[in-house]
Design a protein around this motif. Sequence first.
Motif, mmCIF file in Angstrom:
data_model
loop_
_atom_site.group_PDB
_atom_site.id
_atom_site.type_symbol
_atom_site.label_atom_id
_atom_site.label_comp_id
_atom_site.label_asym_id
_atom_site.label_seq_id
_atom_site.Cartn_x
_atom_site.Cartn_y
_atom_site.Cartn_z
ATOM 1 N N GLU A 151 0.836 -1.211 0.000
ATOM 2 C CA GLU A 151 0.000 0.000 0.000
ATOM 3 C C GLU A 151 0.869 1.259 0.000
ATOM 4 N N LEU A 152 1.886 1.278 0.855
ATOM 5 C CA LEU A 152 2.768 2.450 0.929
ATOM 6 C C LEU A 152 3.560 2.648 -0.361
ATOM 7 N N ARG B 14 2.751 7.177 -6.728
ATOM 8 C CA ARG B 14 1.858 8.168 -7.351
ATOM 9 C C ARG B 14 2.525 9.541 -7.404
ATOM 10 N N THR B 15 3.409 9.820 -6.466
ATOM 11 C CA THR B 15 4.034 11.141 -6.393
ATOM 12 C C THR B 15 5.538 11.128 -6.675
ATOM 13 N N GLU C 193 1.180 4.060 -2.990
ATOM 14 C CA GLU C 193 0.908 5.462 -2.653
ATOM 15 C C GLU C 193 2.096 6.351 -2.996
ATOM 16 N N ARG C 194 3.290 5.933 -2.606
ATOM 17 C CA ARG C 194 4.494 6.737 -2.871
ATOM 18 C C ARG C 194 4.766 6.862 -4.365
#
Length: 133
Positions: free
Chosen positions: A111-112, A118-119, A115-116
Amino acid sequence: MNEKSGMFHNMGETQIKKIIHAAKCSVFFINESQRVTLQDIGRVDEIRKWAEEEKAQITEMEMVFQFRCNGSDGYLAWLDHTLEIQDTANFDMVDIDYDIRILDSPEKMQELIIERNRTSHNRARILVCYCWN
């Protein structure tokens, strides 16, 4: 690399000798502080021994940069300190642009990472290694 070839690493000659004998030019990248398994071979002196036996020309060079870790000497010093390879002054990762975490589950880690990414233009990675005392 294995001491012997074969499915159970029990047949033939050492893989180092086979590589040197078969190739016009063999290149070995070696970090004697790192092995994948306890049975791995490939120390500099062993490669040198087989090269001399095969009458191969030997050229030794030192890699001074590692782009896989942003070329950071600070990170490499921290890693040596953390893995108890050698004591260094860098034991806290201050001023090093990494986000290193120990998580409770692979799902949380995934998950992390997602998420990371994406940016961070897909620069986040999951790393694994073998561990032993």
